[in-house]
Scaffold this motif. Sequence first.
Motif, PDB file in Angstrom:
ATOM      1  N   LEU A 141       0.906  -1.146   0.203  1.00  0.00           N
ATOM      2  CA  LEU A 141       0.129  -0.056  -0.007  1.00  0.00           C
ATOM      3  C   LEU A 141       1.034   1.264  -0.132  1.00  0.00           C
ATOM      4  O   LEU A 141       0.051   2.567  -0.275  1.00  0.00           O
ATOM      5  N   GLN A 142       2.185   1.409   0.074  1.00  0.00           N
ATOM      6  CA  GLN A 142       3.307   2.258  -0.036  1.00  0.00           C
ATOM      7  C   GLN A 142       2.869   2.995  -1.942  1.00  0.00           C
ATOM      8  O   GLN A 142       3.075   2.663  -2.129  1.00  0.00           O
ATOM      9  N   VAL A 143       2.893   4.297  -1.494  1.00  0.00           N
ATOM     10  CA  VAL A 143       3.301   5.051  -2.921  1.00  0.00           C
ATOM     11  C   VAL A 143       4.680   6.191  -2.732  1.00  0.00           C
ATOM     12  O   VAL A 143       4.553   6.838  -1.369  1.00  0.00           O
ATOM     13  N   THR A 144       5.358   5.424  -4.041  1.00  0.00           N
ATOM     14  CA  THR A 144       6.723   6.115  -3.669  1.00  0.00           C
ATOM     15  C   THR A 144       6.236   7.647  -4.794  1.00  0.00           C
ATOM     16  O   THR A 144       6.052   7.151  -6.090  1.00  0.00           O
ATOM     17  N   VAL A 149       8.314   8.829  -0.138  1.00  0.00           N
ATOM     18  CA  VAL A 149       7.034   7.529   0.141  1.00  0.00           C
ATOM     19  C   VAL A 149       5.989   7.264   1.680  1.00  0.00           C
ATOM     20  O   VAL A 149       6.320   8.253   2.029  1.00  0.00           O
ATOM     21  N   LEU A 150       4.699   7.430   0.701  1.00  0.00           N
ATOM     22  CA  LEU A 150       3.737   7.384   1.769  1.00  0.00           C
ATOM     23  C   LEU A 150       3.472   6.323   1.857  1.00  0.00           C
ATOM     24  O   LEU A 150       3.302   5.195   0.838  1.00  0.00           O
ATOM     25  N   ASN A 151       2.749   6.492   3.035  1.00  0.00           N
ATOM     26  CA  ASN A 151       1.999   5.125   3.930  1.00  0.00           C
ATOM     27  C   ASN A 151       0.897   5.151   4.789  1.00  0.00           C
ATOM     28  O   ASN A 151       0.539   6.520   5.299  1.00  0.00           O
ATOM     29  N   GLY A 152       0.139   4.662   4.740  1.00  0.00           N
ATOM     30  CA  GLY A 152      -1.278   4.164   5.863  1.00  0.00           C
ATOM     31  C   GLY A 152      -1.712   5.582   5.713  1.00  0.00           C
ATOM     32  O   GLY A 152      -2.930   6.295   5.961  1.00  0.00           O
ATOM     33  N   ALA A 153      -2.434   6.115   4.345  1.00  0.00           N
ATOM     34  CA  ALA A 153      -3.544   6.969   3.817  1.00  0.00           C
ATOM     35  C   ALA A 153      -4.502   6.561   4.259  1.00  0.00           C
ATOM     36  O   ALA A 153      -5.320   5.147   3.639  1.00  0.00           O
ATOM     37  N   PHE A 154      -5.391   7.270   4.902  1.00  0.00           N
ATOM     38  CA  PHE A 154      -6.964   7.270   5.079  1.00  0.00           C
ATOM     39  C   PHE A 154      -7.361   7.937   5.707  1.00  0.00           C
ATOM     40  O   PHE A 154      -7.163   9.242   5.857  1.00  0.00           O
ATOM     41  N   THR A 170       1.476   9.547   6.387  1.00  0.00           N
ATOM     42  CA  THR A 170       2.457   9.655   6.783  1.00  0.00           C
ATOM     43  C   THR A 170       3.305   8.902   5.593  1.00  0.00           C
ATOM     44  O   THR A 170       3.204   9.059   5.111  1.00  0.00           O
ATOM     45  N   ILE A 171       4.186  10.552   5.695  1.00  0.00           N
ATOM     46  CA  ILE A 171       5.180  11.077   4.448  1.00  0.00           C
ATOM     47  C   ILE A 171       6.984  11.093   4.668  1.00  0.00           C
ATOM     48  O   ILE A 171       6.917  11.588   6.118  1.00  0.00           O
ATOM     49  N   THR A 172       7.111  10.084   4.323  1.00  0.00           N
ATOM     50  CA  THR A 172       8.920  10.023   4.445  1.00  0.00           C
ATOM     51  C   THR A 172       9.954  10.368   3.762  1.00  0.00           C
ATOM     52  O   THR A 172      10.084   9.888   2.149  1.00  0.00           O
ATOM     53  N   ASN A 173      10.794  11.081   3.935  1.00  0.00           N
ATOM     54  CA  ASN A 173      11.607  11.672   2.505  1.00  0.00           C
ATOM     55  C   ASN A 173      12.963  11.086   2.514  1.00  0.00           C
ATOM     56  O   ASN A 173      13.436  10.871   3.419  1.00  0.00           O
ATOM     57  N   SER A 174      13.026   9.582   1.577  1.00  0.00           N
ATOM     58  CA  SER A 174      14.504   9.393   1.812  1.00  0.00           C
ATOM     59  C   SER A 174      15.829  10.384   1.260  1.00  0.00           C
ATOM     60  O   SER A 174      16.286   9.635   1.295  1.00  0.00           O
ATOM     61  N   VAL A 257       1.314  13.374  -6.436  1.00  0.00           N
ATOM     62  CA  VAL A 257       0.914  12.264  -6.772  1.00  0.00           C
ATOM     63  C   VAL A 257      -0.326  11.679  -6.381  1.00  0.00           C
ATOM     64  O   VAL A 257      -1.292  12.258  -5.815  1.00  0.00           O
ATOM     65  N   GLU A 258      -1.227  10.935  -6.755  1.00  0.00           N
ATOM     66  CA  GLU A 258      -2.183  10.353  -6.464  1.00  0.00           C
ATOM     67  C   GLU A 258      -2.659   9.131  -5.503  1.00  0.00           C
ATOM     68  O   GLU A 258      -2.085   8.060  -6.062  1.00  0.00           O
ATOM     69  N   ILE A 259      -3.441   9.184  -4.477  1.00  0.00           N
ATOM     70  CA  ILE A 259      -3.235   8.028  -3.701  1.00  0.00           C
ATOM     71  C   ILE A 259      -4.534   7.957  -3.301  1.00  0.00           C
ATOM     72  O   ILE A 259      -5.669   8.930  -3.688  1.00  0.00           O
ATOM     73  N   GLU A 260      -5.290   7.054  -2.929  1.00  0.00           N
ATOM     74  CA  GLU A 260      -6.283   6.941  -2.180  1.00  0.00           C
ATOM     75  C   GLU A 260      -6.353   6.185  -0.880  1.00  0.00           C
ATOM     76  O   GLU A 260      -5.324   6.192  -0.196  1.00  0.00           O
ATOM     77  N   LEU A 261      -7.103   7.747  -0.200  1.00  0.00           N
ATOM     78  CA  LEU A 261      -8.132   7.616   0.891  1.00  0.00           C
ATOM     79  C   LEU A 261      -8.530   6.260   2.203  1.00  0.00           C
ATOM     80  O   LEU A 261      -9.577   5.781   1.219  1.00  0.00           O
ATOM     81  N   ASP A 262      -8.211   5.183   2.439  1.00  0.00           N
ATOM     82  CA  ASP A 262      -8.710   4.449   2.947  1.00  0.00           C
ATOM     83  C   ASP A 262     -10.058   5.389   4.377  1.00  0.00           C
ATOM     84  O   ASP A 262      -9.871   5.137   5.069  1.00  0.00           O
ATOM     85  N   VAL A 263     -11.492   5.017   3.783  1.00  0.00           N
ATOM     86  CA  VAL A 263     -12.642   5.510   4.687  1.00  0.00           C
ATOM     87  C   VAL A 263     -12.299   4.771   5.552  1.00  0.00           C
ATOM     88  O   VAL A 263     -13.195   3.425   5.560  1.00  0.00           O
TER      89      VAL A 263
END
Length: 280
Positions: A141-144, A149-154, A170-174, A257-263
């Motif tokens: 479910l990670q999006v880069t 790296v984007l994680n745990g979108a809700f 959650t956004i991590t800048n590597s 970047v396009e992401i989907e949030l889990d409701v």
Amino acid sequence: MIRTVSRAALAATSILTLSAPAFAHMVFEQTQSAPGEAFSGVLELPHGCEGAPTDTVRVTFPQGFEAAEAVEKDGWTLEVTEDTATWSGGSVPDDAHERFAINGTFASDLAPGDIVFPVSQMCGDAVLDWEPAVTLLDPALQVTVGDLVLNGAFARATLPNAPVGGGYVTITNSGDTADRLISASSPFSPDVQIHEMAVVDDVMQMRHMAEGLEIPAGETVTLAPGGLHLMFMNITEPFVEGETVPLTLTFEAAGSVEIELDVQSFGASGSHDHDAHAGH
Ligand SMILES: [Cu+2]
């Protein structure tokens, strides 16, 4: 979170079980990781045992936490076995907040979800048992995007006729340069804003971060209920639990970047649905 207090001198039938207030539980400073990732966990003692100073702290490593180590502390004897790390011989007063740290790597075949590290805090004969947890995010479910790296979108489900909705990620800048979240958009709202919580005149208020949100190099920024969040103004349709909300995030350097949030449910706080957090 429940803690149990037991005293060796008491019969098993008279063990005390107390509910710790939410502000006094023991949690890791960093609560998210992923299968296959290295993890450094720092735990802070919230208090002693019923006022008594702490003399021993034992962390039990869960299955799948590999190459586990613990960090030595001045004035304490550290013993690390395959399953545990035990600091003993020191003394932490009831009102001090000493920190204890462990390191290791989560096995790559672990399933996403919460991993509990049982902790026993001992003060003479008294023992406090804690269950701090780390949430392993699903790499699928990670999006880069670029170095991010984007994680745990809700998002949280909205109540009928609610004008706004909240989104979290959650956004991590590597990378080795800072980036900045400069805008967000969604078909569910004509105006998605970046908000932070700030105390103004002793009252917690939301503030629109028109200047955007910096994502410092090498760091992780977590948008979560009670803190930083995306605010969907004047939503055009309700957020329904179990469905998804599309969201486009635009970063200064990494681009869009396009992401989907889990409701999730109205009171959800992400992967930690069982924890009580301040409301949005
Ligand atoms: Cu807000």
